[in-house]
Design an enzyme around this catalytic site. Structure first.
Site, PDB file in Angstrom:
ATOM      1  N   GLU A 251       0.827  -1.205   0.000  1.00 29.14           N
ATOM      2  CA  GLU A 251       0.000   0.000   0.000  1.00 29.14           C
ATOM      3  C   GLU A 251       0.861   1.255   0.000  1.00 29.14           C
ATOM      4  O   GLU A 251       0.642   2.183  -0.789  1.00 29.14           O
ATOM      5  CB  GLU A 251      -0.922  -0.002   1.218  1.00 29.14           C
TER       6      GLU A 251
ATOM      7  N   ASP B   8       1.173   4.074  -3.078  1.00 33.65           N
ATOM      8  CA  ASP B   8       0.808   5.468  -2.831  1.00 33.65           C
ATOM      9  C   ASP B   8       1.909   6.437  -3.243  1.00 33.65           C
ATOM     10  O   ASP B   8       1.654   7.426  -3.942  1.00 33.65           O
ATOM     11  CB  ASP B   8       0.476   5.667  -1.347  1.00 33.65           C
TER      12      ASP B   8
ATOM     13  N   SER C 131      -7.195   1.916  -3.923  1.00 32.72           N
ATOM     14  CA  SER C 131      -5.954   2.370  -3.289  1.00 32.72           C
ATOM     15  C   SER C 131      -5.023   2.981  -4.323  1.00 32.72           C
ATOM     16  O   SER C 131      -4.138   3.761  -3.982  1.00 32.72           O
ATOM     17  CB  SER C 131      -5.248   1.195  -2.610  1.00 32.72           C
TER      18      SER C 131
ATOM     19  N   ASP D 271     -17.250  11.371 -18.533  1.00 34.69           N
ATOM     20  CA  ASP D 271     -18.341  10.600 -17.937  1.00 34.69           C
ATOM     21  C   ASP D 271     -18.180   9.122 -18.283  1.00 34.69           C
ATOM     22  O   ASP D 271     -18.037   8.758 -19.448  1.00 34.69           O
ATOM     23  CB  ASP D 271     -19.678  11.128 -18.463  1.00 34.69           C
ATOM     24  N   ILE D 272     -18.185   8.269 -17.278  1.00 31.06           N
ATOM     25  CA  ILE D 272     -18.076   6.824 -17.481  1.00 31.06           C
ATOM     26  C   ILE D 272     -19.482   6.236 -17.481  1.00 31.06           C
ATOM     27  O   ILE D 272     -20.223   6.374 -16.502  1.00 31.06           O
ATOM     28  CB  ILE D 272     -17.218   6.172 -16.380  1.00 31.06           C
TER      29      ILE D 272
ATOM     30  N   GLY E  17     -23.979  11.041 -16.296  1.00 25.42           N
ATOM     31  CA  GLY E  17     -23.901  11.932 -15.149  1.00 25.42           C
ATOM     32  C   GLY E  17     -23.302  11.242 -13.938  1.00 25.42           C
ATOM     33  O   GLY E  17     -22.664  10.193 -14.047  1.00 25.42           O
TER      34      GLY E  17
ATOM     35  N   ASP F 119     -22.819   8.944 -10.782  1.00 27.49           N
ATOM     36  CA  ASP F 119     -23.348   7.657 -10.344  1.00 27.49           C
ATOM     37  C   ASP F 119     -22.518   7.164  -9.163  1.00 27.49           C
ATOM     38  O   ASP F 119     -21.376   7.587  -8.979  1.00 27.49           O
ATOM     39  CB  ASP F 119     -23.343   6.637 -11.490  1.00 27.49           C
TER      40      ASP F 119
END
Length: 600
Positions: free
Chosen positions: A288, A292, A504, A546-547, A579, A581
């Site tokens: 992690e 990062d 992550s 937009d996905i 839009g 979601d």
């Protein structure tokens, strides 16, 4: 409780209290007010006996804020690009003065403490927090309770806690929370959902970005070109480190050499909070932490600090974390106290955190206090960014209040109104929502004004009428706010190149983008962006792709962490739609557009 009276567009104020579940009881008996009470001894612990009356314990007491609504409005005004106060962040001294409780509040609590032998001189006061040490015997009288020794059934460790505590009726209106009392916690290996596999690669050359993501893939997909942030101390990028995760400098250096050679020599500072170590040769997992720093810094090139925080946070067990030794809850308060105490010149401009847990696993008072503290960072000009989580609509899918109600599980702190929550996508051409991207609606925090129109449109037009009724709170804060790639990121850990998946990855990626946008604003003598959400849902929305394909899943009948049986909800999912979601938010960043929008 902190009250999120966030202004709705064209509507009246929306209050938090009606939306909070499992709130502390308000029962008053024998001159005492019950602040908090557990249903029973948490799983993984057994009551062993009573501690010696002379045993000393240190307590932290949070005072009720008398200016909650005014403060929240101030944060929103500072963060609203259409308001005259946009970008006029509060200094540390201004914030402390603004939030300082009245003399009546402090005097009432000090008088109550003094009545039990705890003098004002022995109490440390820090704005709206009091810290004091006293004996078990005194604490039992003070809180009208009995403390017991509880033993961890897995590792044999012991702690002193109670299942219920109260405060005197005279002080009750002014006390929000006291700890440690009902909060049980214990170490366990980190729980972040990162799925690893070895990769055979030495650079970005000939990489198929549909299979493996590298910094070059991100730059091309999100139209970032070769733009990096300048190393400006006003634009420090902060990265949160918890759960004994150590960011290794040698792995980071190798990653930069392999994938971002133009940043050769770039490094990061380490700051220890609460005695956190900086183990550079530890054999413990650090995936992690590696992920990062690799992508937050590798994409931005910003002056960066890794904030390592020791210890574990507070847990109410549920099916995802049924045993207290499985506790993954992070010590947010310790980190937040440290950051808020920093001089303005040392605060990070962006704070990226890739951790979270089920909202219900965090005690209501604790989540309320922590969310408010994130708001304080926003007031001081910090963009607080969190991954949305990796459990889709939920994994446990069951309430932990003793009723075992089937329900979707929102994630905390991702669902806090004062943080920017980042969901996940995969693939390119087209980019689609990834199945594990957590999202949904908070059970505790009201929907804030900045997303009222978007969420209301989704619920009224994009979600089939009646679908998932009873499994979510249609009035809650919707999350995530935005999304980014989250599948099979090439990263370095313990000398190997591996593929890592999870939101992550999305959070540090987006933090890197924001850091560059801050750099652009500062170069034009504009303030940094601060709390992002009011800007994202207004001016910034046109800077996102937009996905509309893919969706999340969850509630499969088996918990993905504990592997215990859980409620099964056939077809449980939030779909990516036109839009906003609750799986990809407003979409994924288009840096080319965003870099122009931040100068408006």
């Amino acid at each position: 409780m902190v009250s999120f009276t966030l202004r709705a567009i064209g509507a009246c104020l929306i209050g938090l209290p009606a939306l909070i579940t499992a709130a502390p009881t308000s029962h008053v008996s024998n001159g005492f007010h019950v602040v908090e009470q557990l249903n029973g001894v948490p799983q993984g612990w057994v009551q062993e006996g009573s501690p010696a009356p002379s045993t000393q314990m240190k307590f932290k007491l949070a005072l009720v804020q008398g200016k909650t609504a005014e403060f929240e409005q101030r944060v929103m005004d500072i963060s609203n690009p259409k308001h005259a106060d946009y970008g006029k962040f509060m200094s540390r001294e201004e914030l402390d003065a603004f939030l300082q409780p009245s003399s009546q509040v402090k005097d009432s609590v000090f008088n109550w403490l003094a009545s039990e032998g705890i003098s004002k001189r022995s109490v440390k006061s820090n704005t709206d927090w009091l810290t004091f040490t006293t004996s078990i015997a005194t604490a039992e009288k003070l809180f009208n309770t009995r403390f017991y020794t509880f033993k961890n059934t897995a590792d044999g460790s012991q702690i002193i806690r109670t299942l219920k505590y109260s405060v005197a009726a005279s002080a009750a209106p002014y006390v929000q929370m006291v700890q440690p009392t009902t909060k049980f916690s214990a170490p366990r290996p980190e729980l972040s959902s990162v799925f690893t596999s070895d990769l055979e690669m030495t650079s970005s050359a000939n990489v198929d970005c549909n299979v493996t993501i590298t910094p070059d893939c991100i730059r091309e997909l999100y139209k970032m070109g070769n733009t990096f942030a300048t190393k400006d101390p006003r634009n420090r990028l902060g990265i949160s480190g918890y759960l004994e995760q150590y960011a290794r400098l040698d792995d980071f250096s190798t990653f930069i050499d392999m994938f971002v050679p133009s940043l050769k020599g770039t490094t990061f500072d380490f700051k220890s909070i609460d005695g956190a170590k900086n183990e550079q040769n530890s054999s413990l997992d650090s995936v992690e932490a590696s992920l990062d720093v690799d992508y937050a810094i590798g994409l931005s090139g910003a002056l960066s600090t890794y904030y390592g925080t020791a210890g574990r946070g507070k847990l109410i067990p549920d099916l995802d974390q049924p045993n207290i030794t499985e506790n993954n809850n992070e010590p947010y308060i310790e980190q937040l106290f440290y950051l808020l105490d920093l001089p303005d010149s040392e605060l990070p401009a962006v704070l990226s955190t890739s951790y979270g847990e089920n909202e219900q696993s965090v005690p209501p008072t604790y989540s309320s206090v922590v969310c408010s503290l994130f708001g304080r960072l926003g007031a001081r000009g910090v963009s607080v960014i969190f991954s949305s989580g990796d459990t889709g609509v939920g994994s446990a899918c069951q309430s932990n209040d003793g009723k075992n109600t089937t329900k979707f599980n929102p994630i905390f702190p991702a669902a806090c109104p004062f943080v920017t929550s980042v969901g996940g996508t995969r693939q390119i051409n087209p980019e689609v929502a990834i199945h594990f991207s957590s999202g949904g609606f908070s059970e505790r925090f009201a929907r804030p004004w900045y997303q009222e129109l978007d969420v209301r449109y989704y619920l009224g037009h994009e979600l089939e009428k009646g679908k998932w009724d009873g499994l979510y709170n249609p009035h809650g804060r919707g999350f995530p706010d935005v999304a980014a790639q989250s599948y099979k990121f090439a990263t370095r850990d313990h000398g190997k190149t591996i593929g890592v998946s999870g939101t992550s990855a999305s959070a540090p990626l987006f933090a890197g983008v924001v850091s560059i946008l801050n750099s652009i604003r500062l170069a034009h003598n504009k303030p940094r962006m601060g709390f992002l959400n009011p800007w994202l849902y207004t001016i910034g929305r046109s800077g996102f792709t937009d996905i509309v394909h893919g969706g999340s899943d969850g509630c499969t009948g088996t918990d993905m962490y504990s592997h215990l049986p859980t409620p099964y909800v056939p077809g449980a999912s939030w779909n990516a739609t036109k839009g906003w979601d609750p799986v990809t938010g407003l979409g994924t960043p288009n840096f080319e557009k965003l870099s122009k929008l931040v100068l408006i």
